[in-house]
Design an enzyme around this catalytic site. Structure first.
Site, PDB file in Angstrom:
ATOM      1  N   GLU A  87      -7.238  -1.660  -5.827  1.00 34.56           N
ATOM      2  CA  GLU A  87      -6.396  -1.376  -6.949  1.00 34.56           C
ATOM      3  C   GLU A  87      -5.763  -1.922  -7.524  1.00 34.56           C
ATOM      4  O   GLU A  87      -5.009  -2.222  -7.331  1.00 34.56           O
ATOM      5  CB  GLU A  87      -5.766  -0.669  -6.548  1.00 34.56           C
ATOM      6  N   SER A  93       0.442  -1.205   0.011  1.00 37.69           N
ATOM      7  CA  SER A  93      -0.108   0.348   0.049  1.00 37.69           C
ATOM      8  C   SER A  93       0.652   1.363   0.082  1.00 37.69           C
ATOM      9  O   SER A  93       0.886   2.233  -0.249  1.00 37.69           O
ATOM     10  CB  SER A  93      -0.920   0.064   1.001  1.00 37.69           C
ATOM     11  N   HIS A 145      -3.433  -4.008  -4.587  1.00 35.49           N
ATOM     12  CA  HIS A 145      -4.205  -3.601  -3.895  1.00 35.49           C
ATOM     13  C   HIS A 145      -5.550  -3.209  -2.622  1.00 35.49           C
ATOM     14  O   HIS A 145      -6.746  -2.915  -3.644  1.00 35.49           O
ATOM     15  CB  HIS A 145      -3.860  -1.784  -3.735  1.00 35.49           C
ATOM     16  N   ASN A 158      -5.997   5.663  -0.886  1.00 31.81           N
ATOM     17  CA  ASN A 158      -4.687   5.510   0.359  1.00 31.81           C
ATOM     18  C   ASN A 158      -4.142   7.386   0.335  1.00 31.81           C
ATOM     19  O   ASN A 158      -4.206   7.802   1.388  1.00 31.81           O
ATOM     20  CB  ASN A 158      -4.158   4.774   0.681  1.00 31.81           C
TER      21      ASN A 158
HETATM   22  N1  3HC Z   1     -14.132 -10.043   8.187  1.00 40.43           N
HETATM   23  C1  3HC Z   1     -14.664 -10.664   7.864  1.00 40.43           C
HETATM   24  N2  3HC Z   1     -15.804 -10.080   7.552  1.00 40.43           N
HETATM   25  C2  3HC Z   1     -16.076  -8.785   8.404  1.00 40.43           C
HETATM   26  C3  3HC Z   1     -15.583  -8.627   9.027  1.00 40.43           C
HETATM   27  C4  3HC Z   1     -14.026  -8.785   8.655  1.00 40.43           C
HETATM   28  N3  3HC Z   1     -12.246  -8.249   9.815  1.00 40.43           N
HETATM   29  N4  3HC Z   1     -15.681  -7.374   9.659  1.00 40.43           N
HETATM   30  C5  3HC Z   1     -17.446  -6.910   9.377  1.00 40.43           C
HETATM   31  N5  3HC Z   1     -17.234  -8.099   8.536  1.00 40.43           N
HETATM   32  C6  3HC Z   1     -18.314  -8.472   8.127  1.00 40.43           C
HETATM   33  C7  3HC Z   1     -19.286  -8.314   8.555  1.00 40.43           C
HETATM   34  O1  3HC Z   1     -19.557 -10.123   8.895  1.00 40.43           O
HETATM   35  C8  3HC Z   1     -20.172  -8.401   8.212  1.00 40.43           C
HETATM   36  O2  3HC Z   1     -20.739  -9.009   6.959  1.00 40.43           O
HETATM   37  P1  3HC Z   1     -22.585  -8.694   6.248  1.00 40.43           P
HETATM   38  O3  3HC Z   1     -23.640  -7.865   6.324  1.00 40.43           O
HETATM   39  O4  3HC Z   1     -22.613 -10.203   5.383  1.00 40.43           O
HETATM   40  O5  3HC Z   1     -23.292  -9.289   7.608  1.00 40.43           O
HETATM   41  C9  3HC Z   1     -20.964  -6.921   7.488  1.00 40.43           C
HETATM   42  O6  3HC Z   1     -18.656  -7.121   6.927  1.00 40.43           O
HETATM   43  C10 3HC Z   1     -20.237  -5.762   8.434  1.00 40.43           C
HETATM   44  O7  3HC Z   1     -19.987  -5.817   9.510  1.00 40.43           O
HETATM   45  P2  3HC Z   1     -21.209  -5.005  10.873  1.00 40.43           P
HETATM   46  O8  3HC Z   1     -22.342  -5.281  10.257  1.00 40.43           O
HETATM   47  O9  3HC Z   1     -20.208  -6.154  11.682  1.00 40.43           O
HETATM   48  O10 3HC Z   1     -19.938  -4.173  11.470  1.00 40.43           O
HETATM   49  P3  3HC Z   1     -20.246  -2.598  10.002  1.00 40.43           P
HETATM   50  O11 3HC Z   1     -21.800  -2.423  10.141  1.00 40.43           O
HETATM   51  O12 3HC Z   1     -20.145  -1.706  11.536  1.00 40.43           O
HETATM   52  O13 3HC Z   1     -18.983  -2.216   9.235  1.00 40.43           O
HETATM   53  C11 3HC Z   1     -17.035  -2.034   7.542  1.00 40.43           C
HETATM   54  C12 3HC Z   1     -17.389  -3.192   9.531  1.00 40.43           C
HETATM   55  C13 3HC Z   1     -17.410  -3.361   6.160  1.00 40.43           C
HETATM   56  C14 3HC Z   1     -15.583  -2.703   8.089  1.00 40.43           C
HETATM   57  C15 3HC Z   1     -17.332  -0.815   8.142  1.00 40.43           C
HETATM   58  O14 3HC Z   1     -17.554  -0.528   8.572  1.00 40.43           O
HETATM   59  C16 3HC Z   1     -16.464   0.197   6.752  1.00 40.43           C
HETATM   60  O15 3HC Z   1     -16.650   0.154   5.435  1.00 40.43           O
HETATM   61  N6  3HC Z   1     -15.925   0.181   7.595  1.00 40.43           N
HETATM   62  C17 3HC Z   1     -14.737   1.184   6.061  1.00 40.43           C
HETATM   63  C18 3HC Z   1     -13.444   0.377   5.991  1.00 40.43           C
HETATM   64  C19 3HC Z   1     -12.356   1.412   5.484  1.00 40.43           C
HETATM   65  O16 3HC Z   1     -11.996   2.200   5.061  1.00 40.43           O
HETATM   66  N7  3HC Z   1     -11.741   0.326   4.877  1.00 40.43           N
HETATM   67  C20 3HC Z   1     -10.627   0.738   4.298  1.00 40.43           C
HETATM   68  C21 3HC Z   1      -9.743   1.050   4.601  1.00 40.43           C
HETATM   69  S1  3HC Z   1      -7.558   1.434   4.223  1.00 40.43           S
HETATM   70  C22 3HC Z   1      -7.198   0.221   3.685  1.00 40.43           C
HETATM   71  O17 3HC Z   1      -7.825  -0.785   3.591  1.00 40.43           O
HETATM   72  C23 3HC Z   1      -6.081  -0.036   2.947  1.00 40.43           C
HETATM   73  C24 3HC Z   1      -4.820  -0.234   2.991  1.00 40.43           C
HETATM   74  O18 3HC Z   1      -3.648   0.059   2.627  1.00 40.43           O
HETATM   75  C25 3HC Z   1      -4.588   0.266   4.490  1.00 40.43           C
END
Ligand code: 3HC
Length: 592
Positions: free
Chosen positions: A154, A121, A142, A192
């Site tokens: 990506e 990343s 990514h 990012n």
């Molecule tokens: N692994 C697998 N599945 C997961 C999970 C995990 N760690 N966390 C959540 N889930 C699933 C749940 O099982 C649920 O599935 P379903 O809808 O099929 O039942 C779904 O995701 C929604 O989970 P929750 O209801 O428990 O929780 P939320 O509604 O709060 O969603 C989230 C959690 C999907 C993480 C949401 O908060 C989100 O989209 N957050 C933003 C995450 C983000 O921005 N990610 C990118 C970060 S940057 C990056 O990754 C780049 C890197 O280079 C750093």
């Protein structure tokens, strides 16, 4: 002939590697999952187990499907086991030497046609590819965290990557139900590069005591509809990972916005890496848990409203839609409200508009006829400031210049009883400028109702250098009774929501201006990679490009930080009358 991907190697079973292995296996691909030690392999296996258990518990997966997923994954500590894979995705820690070493090994081990991909990343895919004899078959893939949930990936092509290799990887991602967004090799790629300037700014706000961690997160979740607040997201990503990404961004951009805020380094040194160590900005039940628990920095709702003054009667000064919405919200919450119309509109015009608004609420079933009548009966009309004399809280919501607003505050100061709280809904001028028009600046506070007022849940309570603590508590308790979520911040340009959102959106405009990616790709990266409800350009068109420009200009004038300066492209679009949805044209065209 398009390549077939029957077997894919995943090297490195941290959070991302294990998630990628799960995505592949759950879409029918054979996976060889590699890590160095039995312990690391066990951790990777546990992550896949926990994730699939959750899917089974939610009825998204049958127990048989889960068993099939595990049947498709071979866990191994021997890198040679990827030798007959069609693609290997490397997902080891962000260390260029380590990645180059692994790529050189993979180049030696894998068959000549295999594609080598990196989930980096923050490092250059080109530099990694140069460690192999097959740079034309090296790409970046990514994924976003959590990999099984986030919908986009990506795809990074270097100047040497074969177009066919990119097309084959895109096809595989389609099979995995992922939306691929293909871009060139530039630090941070799309998501990012946009995300981390904003996350870093949120850390800077927290470090400076501008607002609490909960208020910063609530502002962006409730005020902008983002799935997570920035500090919660940093805990998910890992502060060490975030720091590496910021360093890489800074090395390329040299802008202060990307220079990691010192607090990040201190937290990393102290082992507060986020969820994975059980503590970051928040404290979690256990390491790797997503459940935050109260700690020494948690304040209770009772503490937030401690010492609040009693509010029995409310005054509202103004006439436009914001004033009307505030008026309706107060009346519906049960407050007797005195309206002092301001400007050209008469009280009748305002009351008619309010009745229409309440009728819509009745028609949509949100309230019944009785509640509508009761709300209307709670509203009385004032002939002048003197009629507001007994109000405990007076809200200024006038459309006008700073001088107009100062005149209103001076009028209130001369008429309203001592001990009343004066609030202003403005987001465009410093609250202290209005407070100083009165003889009682300690009683003046900002109450910025985020739009749309009745529907929007958030109110930013803005404390000036002079506001008394019990006045802030009063505003907080008042907002709570209105059914709003109240957050507190300082009296600075953009308060909290706009100060974080608009520079973030402005970065997207700068990326477009630099022609790194298209409007559609940038929107898709943020919507599907980070779960945004709308992409940055959709948000800009919705909010109005002129508003975005005004907020960014105010931020720039206040801080003189070049990162806040609006992009020339935004200025030009506004000059050309492309203001977004309201003018029918912004970054996109609209015919509705
Ligand atoms: N692994 C697998 N599945 C997961 C999970 C995990 N760690 N966390 C959540 N889930 C699933 C749940 O099982 C649920 O599935 P379903 O809808 O099929 O039942 C779904 O995701 C929604 O989970 P929750 O209801 O428990 O929780 P939320 O509604 O709060 O969603 C989230 C959690 C999907 C993480 C949401 O908060 C989100 O989209 N957050 C933003 C995450 C983000 O921005 N990610 C990118 C970060 S940057 C990056 O990754 C780049 C890197 O280079 C750093």
């Amino acid at each position: 002939m398009a390549r077939e991907f029957r077997k894919v190697g995943v090297v490195g079973l941290g959070t991302m590697g294990a998630g990628i292995a799960e995505v592949l296996a759950s879409h029918g691909v054979e996976v060889v999952a590699i890590d160095l030690s039995d312990e690391a392999l066990a951790r990777g296996r546990t992550q896949v187990r926990n994730s699939t258990d959750r899917a089974v518990a939610r009825g998204k997966l049958t127990a048989d499907d889960r068993a099939a997923i595990f049947d498709r994954v071979v866990f191994s500590a021997c890198l040679d086991d990827v030798k007959d894979a069609d693609l290997v995705i490397e997902s080891v820690p962000e260390n260029l030497d380590l990645k180059r070493e692994i790529f050189a090994e993979l180049d030696r081990i894998c068959n000549a046609e295999a594609i080598l991909a990196t989930n980096t990343s923050s490092l250059s895919v080109t530099e990694i590819s140069a460690a192999t004899q097959r740079p034309a078959q090296v790409v970046g893939t990514h994924f976003f965290n959590p990999a099984p949930v986030m919908r986009s990936v990506e795809v990074i092509r270097t100047v040497l990557t074969d177009a066919e290799v990119v097309a084959d990887v895109e096809r595989l991602l389609e099979r995995l139900d992922k939306i691929s967004i293909t871009v060139g090799d530039k630090a941070g790629f799309i998501a990012n590069a946009l995300l981390f300037g904003y996350l870093n700014q949120a850390v800077a706000m927290y470090e400076s005591g501008y607002a609490t961690r909960e208020d910063i997160d609530t502002a962006m979740r409730v005020g902008c509809g983002l799935p997570m607040g920035p500090l919660t997201l940093l805990d998910l990503i890992g502060l060490d990972v975030a720091h590496d990404i910021l360093e890489a961004l800074f090395n390329e951009s040299r802008v202060r916005r990307h220079a990691p805020v010192p607090l990040l380094r201190h937290m990393i040194t102290a082992g507060l890496l986020g969820r994975k160590t059980g503590r970051g900005f928040y404290t979690y039940e256990t390491p790797d848990s997503s459940v935050a628990v109260a700690d020494a920095h948690t304040s209770t709702e009772e503490q937030q409203v401690a010492g609040a003054r009693r509010v029995d009667q409310v005054g509202v000064v103004g006439a436009d839609s914001v004033a009307q919405s505030v008026l309706v919200t107060c009346a519906r919450a049960g407050y007797p409200v005195v309206l002092l119309p301001y400007g050209a509109d008469t009280a009748d015009v305002v009351l008619d508009a309010i009745e229409e608004d309440l009728d819509r609420s009745v028609a949509s079933g949100r309230i019944d006829e009785l509640s509508k009548k009761a709300a209307l009966q709670r509203i009385t009309v004032a002939a002048g400031y003197a009629d507001l004399a007994d109000c405990d809280m007076v809200i200024e919501a006038v459309q006008g210049s700073v001088d107009d607003k100062r005149a209103v505050f001076a009028g209130l100061d001369g008429a309203v009883k001592p001990g009343a709280v004066f609030a202003t809904v403005t987001s465009a001028v410093p609250i202290i400028d209005l407070a100083m028009a009165t003889s009682r600046p300690a009683d003046v506070v900002g109450a910025h109702f985020c739009m749309p007022v009745p529907g929007g849940q958030l109110v930013e309570i803005v404390q000036t250098i002079a506001t008394a603590p019990d006045v802030v508590s009063t505003a907080h308790a008042f907002c709570r009774r209105l059914g709003k979520q109240a957050i507190r911040c300082r009296d600075r340009a953009g308060f909290l929501v706009q100060a974080l959102l608009f520079p973030h959106l402005g970065d997207a405009v700068k990326m477009l201006q630099a022609r790194y990616a298209t409007v559609d790709d940038i929107d898709a990266a943020m919507k599907y990679g980070c779960g945004y409800p709308m992409g940055p350009f959709e948000m800009l068109d919705q909010n109005g490009l002129d508003n975005a420009l005004a907020v960014q200009t105010r931020l720039y004038e206040e801080y003189r930080d070049p990162s806040f300066a609006p992009a020339p492209l935004l200025e030009q679009l506004v000059k050309a009358g492309y203001l977004g949805r309201k003018s029918g044209r912004g970054f996109r065209d609209y015919d509705d």
